[in-house]
Motif scaffolding. Structure first.
Motif, PDB file in Angstrom:
ATOM      1  N   ALA A   1      14.990  12.217  17.401  1.00 12.74           N
ATOM      2  CA  ALA A   1      15.401  11.348  18.512  1.00 12.74           C
ATOM      3  C   ALA A   1      16.378  12.146  19.360  1.00 12.74           C
TER       4      ALA A   1
ATOM      5  N   VAL B   1      10.212  14.882  24.733  1.00 18.61           N
ATOM      6  CA  VAL B   1       9.502  13.619  24.516  1.00 18.61           C
ATOM      7  C   VAL B   1       7.995  13.853  24.591  1.00 18.61           C
TER       8      VAL B   1
ATOM      9  N   GLN C   1      11.457  11.214  20.194  1.00 15.82           N
ATOM     10  CA  GLN C   1      11.719   9.847  20.634  1.00 15.82           C
ATOM     11  C   GLN C   1      12.927   9.868  21.561  1.00 15.82           C
TER      12      GLN C   1
END
Lengths: 294, 294, 294, 294
Positions: free
Chosen positions: A27, A40, A45
């Motif tokens: 992330a 991404v 994420q």
């Protein structure tokens, strides 16, 4: 592992990409969100805040520009501290002050959280190639947990014990070694040039005798070729890092006279407007002081 | 070739021995004559004065302690100048001042004689092994004549043009690179030690990342091991060479602020009585200033 | 006038007492309230917070130890900013950073308030006697309003224009002149002592020829008599002020090499534990470096 | 008394004239003989060599440019040493190295002669007015003999004991105090100017508070007015004297870091071609380093 990454500048993005390629579940967060786009696309994420990048992760890395960015990303509302689990580790990779490293260590500890430092040596191309040198410090368990992730972007990991702040002292020391080597060579090249010996000639002698390290070869080459305008490590960053080293000396009560001299040289260069040139342009100010003009 | 050699200290004797082994016909002179004994046993001819060592030779080398020794061995009665043929070359290898290098060049020229400089980098074991680095400067014809002799004791010869004094500037520069690297590391080791990081730990990181040159490894090791009392390069010699470098800066009007700092550090060490310790003991004065005692 | 005074250390209390004796109506605040007792006995009103000391006053002075104390007394809840009327003036007398002086100027202005700086030169006895030198900077109207109050504790007021931050640069400059004069004399006394000339002898020559200023006489006397342990200006304060001067140099991009040197000397003294001695004890570290022991 | 005087530059001629006016019987010598003309017109006797100026005299003064001039005027054939009687005193007034002062003391002693030092502080107008400060060192009997003559050109005589070399250390120290005060003010004026405060404004504050010495007022004024081109004390002389002070530090093993810094600043100025400007033009190089141009 489930990993968060906060700060996607040239270094951070490259390190995050290595983590992604190594198969970690990532992330990512950056204040300017478009810097996350490529990651991404590759499967990371997108997080909307540092705390979201940290939440539910085993490790969250921060790789930010300076003390202010690290402090606000960590301590402010929606900062890393808000999202970090008790069994996770916040790994600081940024070049920050000794004082902030201690604050990060202590405030995380006060919240029952774990902080480790993994400062890095190398420029963006080395980060992209996964060939950084990493200085790792923190509790033994945290170091053990973090090492497999660090492998993704490092050629070698040096461990310096359980105090995270130690990795920052080491990093500031390594940067100082660069600056002071540049200043050494600036003085040497200047007196040789004034005597009528080309800097290139003395550079060849240095780097083929006892002064063969990358720090001599890489920076000496830039100086000899006056190749200061490629995007590299700008003078303003040099000043920042020299000041962090001196501030650590102040905190620990250690005079660092060579570093004091180098700070003055950086200020001279910045006063002349050289903020964006590579910091090896210190050579030009040694030349100016020697009366060399052209 | 027929070669003379004046000055048989640890370096000079080793260099002369290499010349002998390479098959040159050697005449040797030293003020204390017993220092010539071993060479004479091996087949060298003993000369009773510098002029005799020079007379009838193709090349005469001088390798002496300091300016005074070189000047008197060259210019005094029965000096090299008295014996040197017009078609021979006096090759100065000593670490001397820029001013004396210029005087040697000019006074030999005024007599119709040829002077070249071949300064050397390396300690006595390297000289014995014939693995010195040599910096050669002088007229092209003189350089051509001298090179085959230099091959006897050098691993590599760097040529820096026709002005003999240039080889001296280069030599002083190389020595300064050593001193200033020691001072860099002294500051780095001190702040790390005060922070709780062993000098050995930071030394390992340095010499396994970007600071891998002999100058880092060799002197850093002495510092980490505090192995200052082996016969090496004493502090007093460090001061002498730093002062020669600064004097060259004065002659050429080149400020050398790092060298100024280092001279002050050498004086501090000498004021405390450390004349005979290896000059890497500068570390101990950085430690003292940092409040590290043991 | 109705005057508030925040910060009643040795300097602040003496200045406030002068204001009281001059007939001003005074409200006083100090974090440790007992420091206000003597002033309250003499007729001052006790305020319970900086904002209360400021409320309804024509002028409020702040005279505090460092940046942190000034910032919290001004910007925190119940700080000066909360209580200051639009037609009043906050007059900062503390020795603070250039950066904080700018912030005080700008944040007060953003609130429609007026800030001026009146930094002071002199030690507590001079403050008690109303004989400080004052450096005043701020808008012309503010300076006019403030001068009559400043008269109470000053022998002379120097005005340096409309930017309050200028009074801080000047103050830091004046302190630097003290430190660097001490360091000059420390070097001079040391070489003379090592040569066999008593520091007292050279001190007499200095102060009876061209070096007759109070800065020479006062600090030179402490050095000659080694009278470092009277409560005076401690080494730790010297370091703080040298660092503020250097930080101003950083902000303005002005290298200050003598100040860099002095910071290193202060750190050396502090590393040895001399925090509380008078900063003229720098002499002892020049002596140590010269190998003088006693 | 019967006095000889060797060296009739601006200082020497003025001092000799004072001696003549005080009624002494004077023999004068200068290498360029026309510099003696005015003194001869006023009644001095012209000597054809230093030895003749010394022969039959009670005292012979030497006041020459540098070490070389003093050494040759003393030790060469027809030098002072050849003419000096055993009951006379050679009084050296020149600014010379510590090493030469020791040699003068020792070689005169070895010949059964007496040497004393009487170094002087002040520029030619002060010499003309008989208002020099004199630093006198030598054997007690020599000092007693010499004092009445020194009275002719001095406003005050400081005695520093029996070793003549001490007067030279003191003189070099006093000159260093001038240079380092100029450098202090150069840094202070530069940061103030960059902040927007006129050097003149901070100069007025300095010289009306704690920095009121002639060394502040005289040099500060030249700097504020940029009045560097009047014949005064040129930069090249500043470098010479700074180097003599540093050399004394080297001889005595005393690091003098402020002096090292100043030597570097002088070299910077000289590298830029400022040989003949007043040495207070160091300010312009502090300004340049601060990015101040105009």
């Amino acid at each position: 592992m489930k990993i968060g990454f906060v700060g996607l500048g040239a270094m951070g993005e490259a390190m995050a990409m290595c983590l992604l390629k190594a198969g970690h579940e990532l992330a990512v967060y950056n204040r300017s969100p478009q810097k996350a786009d490529r990651l991404v696309e590759e499967g990371a994420q997108r997080a909307d805040s540092p705390s979201e990048a940290a939440r539910g992760r085993d490790i969250v890395f921060s790789m930010l520009l300076d003390d202010d960015a690290v402090a606000s990303s960590t301590f402010d509302e929606n900062g890393i501290m808000d999202g970090l689990s008790k069994d996770a580790v916040h790994v600081g990779c940024s070049t920050i002050s000794h004082a902030l490293a201690i604050r990060l260590r202590d405030e995380h500890a006060a919240r029952g959280q774990t902080y480790a430092s993994a400062t890095v040596l190398g420029r963006p191309p080395a980060a992209q190639a996964g060939e950084l040198f990493v200085i790792l410090a923190g509790a033994a368990a945290a170091r053990e947990k973090v090492r497999p992730a660090l492998d993704a972007f490092s050629q070698r990991i040096f461990e310096v014990g359980s105090d995270p702040a130690h990795a920052n002292i080491v990093k500031l020391s390594l940067n100082f070694m660069i600056f002071s080597t540049i200043q050494q060579m600036a003085e040497v090249f200047s007196i040789n040039e004034k005597a009528g010996i080309e800097p290139k000639a003395i550079f060849e002698i240095l780097t083929n005798s006892f002064y063969t390290a990358p720090v001599h070869r890489n920076y000496g080459k830039i100086m000899v070729e006056k190749d200061y305008d490629k995007p590299g490590a700008p003078m303003s960053l040099g000043l920042k890092d020299a000041e962090l080293f001196l501030a650590a000396g102040g905190d620990l009560r250690v005079p660092l006279p060579t570093a004091s001299l180098i700070r003055d040289r950086f200020l001279t260069a910045l006063a002349a407007g050289d903020d964006r040139r590579d910091f090896s342009a210190l050579f030009e100010y040694a030349r100016r002081d020697a009366g060399l003009t052209d």
